[in-house]
Write a protein that holds these residues in place. Structure first.
Motif, PDB file in Angstrom:
ATOM      1  N   GLN A 198      -2.301 -39.768 -21.563  1.00 38.69           N
ATOM      2  CA  GLN A 198      -3.300 -40.469 -20.744  1.00 38.69           C
ATOM      3  C   GLN A 198      -4.080 -39.394 -19.984  1.00 38.69           C
ATOM      4  O   GLN A 198      -3.896 -39.200 -18.786  1.00 38.69           O
ATOM      5  N   TYR A 199      -4.966 -38.708 -20.702  1.00 41.78           N
ATOM      6  CA  TYR A 199      -5.538 -37.474 -20.193  1.00 41.78           C
ATOM      7  C   TYR A 199      -6.483 -37.695 -19.013  1.00 41.78           C
ATOM      8  O   TYR A 199      -6.561 -36.851 -18.113  1.00 41.78           O
ATOM      9  N   ASP A 200      -7.234 -38.801 -19.007  1.00 44.55           N
ATOM     10  CA  ASP A 200      -8.149 -39.046 -17.883  1.00 44.55           C
ATOM     11  C   ASP A 200      -7.372 -39.194 -16.579  1.00 44.55           C
ATOM     12  O   ASP A 200      -7.792 -38.675 -15.528  1.00 44.55           O
ATOM     13  N   LEU A 201      -6.250 -39.914 -16.626  1.00 48.19           N
ATOM     14  CA  LEU A 201      -5.433 -40.070 -15.423  1.00 48.19           C
ATOM     15  C   LEU A 201      -4.806 -38.737 -15.011  1.00 48.19           C
ATOM     16  O   LEU A 201      -4.673 -38.426 -13.823  1.00 48.19           O
ATOM     17  N   SER A 202      -4.405 -37.953 -16.002  1.00 53.16           N
ATOM     18  CA  SER A 202      -3.843 -36.644 -15.695  1.00 53.16           C
ATOM     19  C   SER A 202      -4.879 -35.773 -14.995  1.00 53.16           C
ATOM     20  O   SER A 202      -4.579 -35.085 -14.000  1.00 53.16           O
ATOM     21  N   ARG A 203      -6.150 -35.820 -15.485  1.00 58.90           N
ATOM     22  CA  ARG A 203      -7.222 -35.062 -14.836  1.00 58.90           C
ATOM     23  C   ARG A 203      -7.399 -35.505 -13.380  1.00 58.90           C
ATOM     24  O   ARG A 203      -7.565 -34.693 -12.472  1.00 58.90           O
ATOM     25  N   LYS A 204      -7.340 -36.808 -13.171  1.00 60.69           N
ATOM     26  CA  LYS A 204      -7.564 -37.360 -11.831  1.00 60.69           C
ATOM     27  C   LYS A 204      -6.577 -36.753 -10.818  1.00 60.69           C
ATOM     28  O   LYS A 204      -6.982 -36.260  -9.757  1.00 60.69           O
ATOM     29  N   TYR A 205      -5.306 -36.779 -11.153  1.00 62.12           N
ATOM     30  CA  TYR A 205      -4.303 -36.314 -10.195  1.00 62.12           C
ATOM     31  C   TYR A 205      -4.308 -34.784 -10.064  1.00 62.12           C
ATOM     32  O   TYR A 205      -4.030 -34.239  -8.997  1.00 62.12           O
ATOM     33  N   THR A 206      -4.646 -34.098 -11.166  1.00 66.01           N
ATOM     34  CA  THR A 206      -4.736 -32.636 -11.075  1.00 66.01           C
ATOM     35  C   THR A 206      -5.853 -32.230 -10.127  1.00 66.01           C
ATOM     36  O   THR A 206      -5.685 -31.330  -9.289  1.00 66.01           O
ATOM     37  N   LYS A 207      -7.000 -32.911 -10.234  1.00 68.76           N
ATOM     38  CA  LYS A 207      -8.123 -32.596  -9.345  1.00 68.76           C
ATOM     39  C   LYS A 207      -7.774 -32.883  -7.888  1.00 68.76           C
ATOM     40  O   LYS A 207      -8.171 -32.140  -6.986  1.00 68.76           O
ATOM     41  N   GLU A 208      -7.035 -33.969  -7.649  1.00 66.50           N
ATOM     42  CA  GLU A 208      -6.644 -34.291  -6.272  1.00 66.50           C
ATOM     43  C   GLU A 208      -5.743 -33.196  -5.688  1.00 66.50           C
ATOM     44  O   GLU A 208      -5.880 -32.813  -4.518  1.00 66.50           O
ATOM     45  N   VAL A 209      -4.825 -32.691  -6.514  1.00 70.72           N
ATOM     46  CA  VAL A 209      -3.928 -31.626  -6.042  1.00 70.72           C
ATOM     47  C   VAL A 209      -4.716 -30.366  -5.704  1.00 70.72           C
ATOM     48  O   VAL A 209      -4.533 -29.753  -4.639  1.00 70.72           O
ATOM     49  N   LEU A 210      -5.653 -29.980  -6.609  1.00 74.80           N
ATOM     50  CA  LEU A 210      -6.416 -28.748  -6.381  1.00 74.80           C
ATOM     51  C   LEU A 210      -7.377 -28.885  -5.206  1.00 74.80           C
ATOM     52  O   LEU A 210      -7.686 -27.907  -4.528  1.00 74.80           O
ATOM     53  N   ALA A 211      -7.855 -30.100  -4.962  1.00 75.50           N
ATOM     54  CA  ALA A 211      -8.722 -30.316  -3.804  1.00 75.50           C
ATOM     55  C   ALA A 211      -7.962 -30.092  -2.502  1.00 75.50           C
ATOM     56  O   ALA A 211      -8.497 -29.559  -1.528  1.00 75.50           O
TER      57      ALA A 211
END
Length: 953
Positions: free
Chosen positions: A79-92
């Motif tokens: 579920q790559y879109d969801l994975s991107r979402k949470y990765t971006k939140e962590v890096l932010a």
């Protein structure tokens, strides 16, 4: 209105407490759910792990580790879109979270978004410059995008930075193998061969690169090169069937049929049963016959040269044809043939140099270039010479022949002293050999040509640091950092220099100098985590907690919520005796991370320190509250239990002290300390029987003299009765009679004191005297008690009637004051006395001054006694000295002569010793000398010996 105000205040406080408790509960719950999710992920139960993760984030939305775990789970479940979402939140939230970049890069690579993956890896390298892992990631991404030139540069950079790293060498080889395949697909055989050659420079025996190079040569028609490669392989494997057959095919393509037939014969000799070899012989001979029947130009020019060896045109044509076919050895043979006739021919020498370079014989080509350059120096030839000498040196480096490589680079430097490539290679070679002085000499020369060159400055800084010359290295690094303030590479390099110098100074225990290094790091990079940690540690270690606290607060402005810095701040506050503030931090850490033991231990240490500090400052209730918090978290904490017992005993809360001692005995059975505390508490409670039983168990456990003595003391306190025998012997120098008194006594101890009865017996010529006596000590309060006595006799020896009463009061500093009276009736004489005394202990000494005011008929007298005792053996035994002036109504030895002694000047002095044996048996021996003035020149003396024996039962 006031009631309403108080009510609202109470509601708000309750609401705040509930909210705080709820937040704490949610944090604890989030940690627990996170740990469960991790376990389910390990078991590959991804759906369950995702559900638990969402529950954890609902309880604690800012839980960054949980967000990253969720990003990983969505990647695992594609579920790559969801994975991107949470990765971006962590890096932010935390741009320096290293693991988050790995997930972000992998998601984009998996979905084929190479450009996005490259953006993430560039961002990661901005935060972690020089990271091997991220540099290798970027190399792989560039390879996937076929960005070959950028990949080549990056591959060289990584290999130069990590020359001994096996992973890096393998990545370098793989990159160039892929580059070679890519160029082969594009039909660019020259670039493909360069890629494979780079592989062979690092790994000369790489089979894949060798095979690919051979394929490129054959496809490009460069048969001579292919033949040479096969011959190299055959030198290592001379009997290989495949290599011999491949050589046969190449020779056939080259129309070198004579050599081809020779090779075929060798195959038949080695493999006589091979049918294919027998079949090839006929076809090969037929092909050769056809070829030679139609002679090519090369053969014709060869025949011309044979007939006319000086024909220059034929020679040039043969050299040209040989080089066009890649037959470098053949071309070299023709050139050498020409040079025999014309040894100084520049054109032939230039051709020979080209052939040698094409055949990768750079050393020989460089030697020819040197000859040509010395004959006719020009810029083009100079550049060619330097290139060949550099290539020669690189070949030697690949073979790890460093001395030969240095010789080649040094030759190139002599020709072109300012060539940056030559200087770089020289410096790198000297550095790899750890020849610091030579490397610095080369770098200094380079900086005379390129004074602002970043690469040379960085390299010099690194060499100086490796040589331990940190100040010089840091000065260069600092100059670069100041010149490029926005470039983290230089500021980080400067920080690394100063940090290394600081660590070395710390090892040498030069703490002040080390601090200066770390301060310089923070001046350039205020957020450097390592420097901040060192400053906090060193300021604490050198007894400067205020400075340590300053740096801890500074660190937390850059890294808010950082557990390590919070723990360090708590430790500093602990050193500053700010125990409650320290406990607030460690308590919060413990609540946030309940499964981390070190935070719990730190919190307990803060509480214990706060408790002991309250004890020292005479705040027992606050101390007890702290120890109770410790015991709530760690019921087995022995020190908290012991301190609590001591405080409760001091506060006379004996039942609570007994409860804590029972808790201590529960966790530490047969522990001498807790058993002794229980015995002492029972003693304080006046429960001597129970205390004695506990003390007896201590003696059985540890039969020391001290424990046995304490057991005996407590057992003596359970005895309520005492039997006594006393004997007084008085003798005089003015008569032969002796005055002896024998006494028997029974005493009973009650809760508030004791009472006793005595029977005194004295024999005289005039008859036997008997006296009955009763006395009592009664305690009203801990600081007030009374003494009373009444005696009656048959008047033969003793006074007919004696009575006494005194009340004693203890004031501050243990000063005891007595007020009382005495009555005495003897031979129709009535004596009334008032008594005043003051007593005061001085350590092991006790002093009492007592005065009597005596009224007898119309006469008035005074008497004084000064008693001094020195106590020993826990104040059981004592030595006594008594001095008196006058006759006291309490002096039994002289009461028989009391009327006759009235008014006489009397001095007395006495000494004695009392010994108590096991708190039950008391022995005493006392002696007194009494001197009485009977006239202006007459004196009489009396001598008393007094022996006592008492026994409790």
């Amino acid at each position: 209105m006031a009631v309403l105000k108080h009510l609202l205040t109470g509601i708000l406080m309750c609401w705040a407490m509930q909210t705080q408790a709820q937040i704490l509960k949610q944090k604890n719950n989030a940690e627990a759910l996170y740990n469960q999710a991790v376990q389910e992920t390990k078991l590959q139960h991804y759906d369950k792990a995702i559900s638990l993760s969402h529950q954890a984030l609902k309880a604690q939305p800012d839980f960054i580790d949980q967000q990253l775990l969720l990003a990983r789970l969505y990647m695992l479940t594609k579920q790559y879109d969801l994975s991107r979402k949470y990765t971006k939140e962590v890096l932010a939230k935390n741009p320096r979270y290293r693991d988050a970049y790995y997930y972000a890069i992998n998601v984009e690579l998996t979905t084929g978004k190479y450009a996005e993956a490259e953006c993430y890896v560039d961002e990661a390298l901005a935060y972690f410059p020089g990271s091997r892992e991220f540099m290798l990631k970027k190399l792989g991404i560039l390879d996937l995008q076929h960005k070959v030139y950028r990949g080549n540069e990056l591959a060289e950079t990584i290999l130069n930075k990590y020359p001994e790293d096996t992973t890096v060498r393998n990545a370098y080889i793989e990159h160039h193998l892929q580059s070679g395949k890519y160029y082969q697909q594009l039909g660019n055989s020259g670039m493909a061969r360069q890629s494979y050659d780079r592989v062979l420079l690092v790994d000369p025996r790489n089979r894949e690169a060798r095979e690919a190079n051979l394929g490129v040569a054959l496809k490009g028609g460069n048969y001579q090169s292919a033949l040479e490669q096969v011959n190299d392989e055959l030198s290592a494997h001379p009997g290989s069937y495949d290599l011999l057959m491949r050589k046969l095919g190449i020779l056939e393509d080259m129309h070198a049929y004579t050599e081809a037939l020779s090779t075929l014969q060798e195959i038949q000799r080695r493999y006589p049963g091979d049918a294919k070899a027998h079949t090839l012989e006929t076809s090969l001979r037929m092909e050769a016959a056809t070829y030679y029947a139609n002679m090519d130009p090369y053969t014709l020019y060869g025949s011309v040269l044979e007939k006319n060896p000086g024909n220059r045109e034929a020679l040039d044509k043969l050299i040209g044809y040989s080089m066009a076919r890649g037959a470098y050895q053949e071309a070299l043979a023709w050139i050498n043939r020409g040079l025999k006739a014309h040894p100084n021919d520049s054109r032939l020498l230039t051709l020979k140099m080209d052939v040698l370079e094409g055949d990768r014989k750079y050393g020989s080509a460089a030697a020819l270039a040197m000859i040509l350059y010395q004959r006719a120096p020009n810029p083009a030839l100079k550049e060619r010479l330097v290139q060949l000498q550099t290539a020669t040196g690189r070949e030697y480096l690949a073979q790890q022949q460093y001395d030969l490589a240095l010789a080649s680079f040094e030759s190139a430097r002599q020709v072109s002293p300012g060539d940056s490539t030559v200087l770089q290679l020289l410096a790198n070679t000297y550095i790899s050999q750890k020849n610091t002085s030579a490397a610095l000499k080369v770098l200094d020369q380079a900086l005379t040509y390129y004074p602002a060159n970043e690469s040379f400055l960085l390299k010099k800084s690194g060499v100086l640091a490796d040589a331990g010359r940190y100040e010089e290295a840091a000065a260069i690094a600092g100059e670069l950092a100041a010149r490029y303030p926005s470039d983290e590479r230089f500021s980080n390099n400067f920080a690394d220099m100063r940090l290394t110098a600081g660590r070395n100074l710390m090892r040498a225990e030069e703490y002040d100098l080390a601090k200066q290094q770390f301060e310089q790091v923070l001046a350039v990079v205020p957020s450097n985590q390592e420097a901040l940690e060192y400053m906090i540690n060193m300021q604490s270690a050198t007894g400067k907690p205020d400075s340590a606290l300053y740096f801890a607060d500074k660190a937390l402005t850059y890294y808010p919520g950082n557990r390590d810095f919070l723990l360090k701040k708590a430790s500093v506050l602990q050193d500053m005796h700010a125990y409650n503030e320290s406990a607030a931090i460690t308590g919060d850490l413990m609540n946030r991370y309940p499964y981390t033991i070190k935070y719990k231990n730190a919190y307990l240490t803060s509480l214990m320190s706060a408790g002991t500090d309250y004890q020292r400052n005479q705040q027992p209730d606050s101390a007890l509250a702290m120890f109770n918090q410790v015991l709530a978290l760690r019921p087995k904490d022995s020190m908290a239990l012991l301190y609590s017992i001591n405080i409760l005993n001091g506060r006379q809360r004996y039942d609570s002290a007994l409860a804590y001692s029972a808790q201590g005995i529960k966790y530490y059975p047969d522990n001498e300390t807790f058993l002794m505390k229980r015995a002492i508490t029972l003693e304080n409670k006046k429960d001597f029987a129970a205390a004695a039983l506990v003390a007896d168990s201590v003696v059985k456990l540890q039969p020391t003299a001290v424990n046995t003595d304490y057991r005996d003391y407590l057992q003596s306190k359970t005895l309520k009765n005492q039997f006594g025998l006393y004997y007084l012997n008085s003798s005089y120098d003015y008569m032969s009679d002796k005055y002896n008194i024998a006494t028997i006594e029974y005493r009973h101890y009650i809760k508030r004191g004791s009472y006793a009865v005595q029977l005194n017996y004295a024999g005289r010529k005039t008859g036997n005297g008997l006296q009955g006596l009763a006395e009592m000590y009664y305690t009203h309060t801990p600081k007030l008690y009374s003494y009373g006595m009444l005696a009656y006799s048959n008047k033969t020896v003793f006074p007919q009637l004696r009575a006494a009463y005194s009340i004693f009061k203890t004031f501050k500093k243990d000063i005891e004051v007595e007020l009382g009276g005495r009555y005495l009736n003897l031979d129709s004489t009535n004596s009334f006395s008032g008594v005043v005394s003051v007593a005061k202990p001085f350590g092991d000494f006790w002093v009492n001054l007592r005065g009597y005011a005596i009224s007898e008929s119309s006469d008035f007298y005074t008497s004084f006694n000064l008693t001094t005792r020195y106590f020993m053996n826990r104040r059981q035994d004592y030595l006594q000295v008594v001095a008196g002036l006058g006759t006291s109504p309490d002096d039994r030895s002289r009461l028989i002569n009391f009327p006759n002694l009235s008014g006489l000047l009397t001095h007395s002095i006495g000494a004695g010793y009392q010994k108590v044996i096991r708190y039950r048996t008391t022995l005493g021996l006392f002696g007194t000398w009494i001197n009485q003035k009977i006239s202006d020149t007459g004196y009489q003396n009396q001598y008393d010996i007094y022996v006592t024996l008492q026994r409790k039962f």
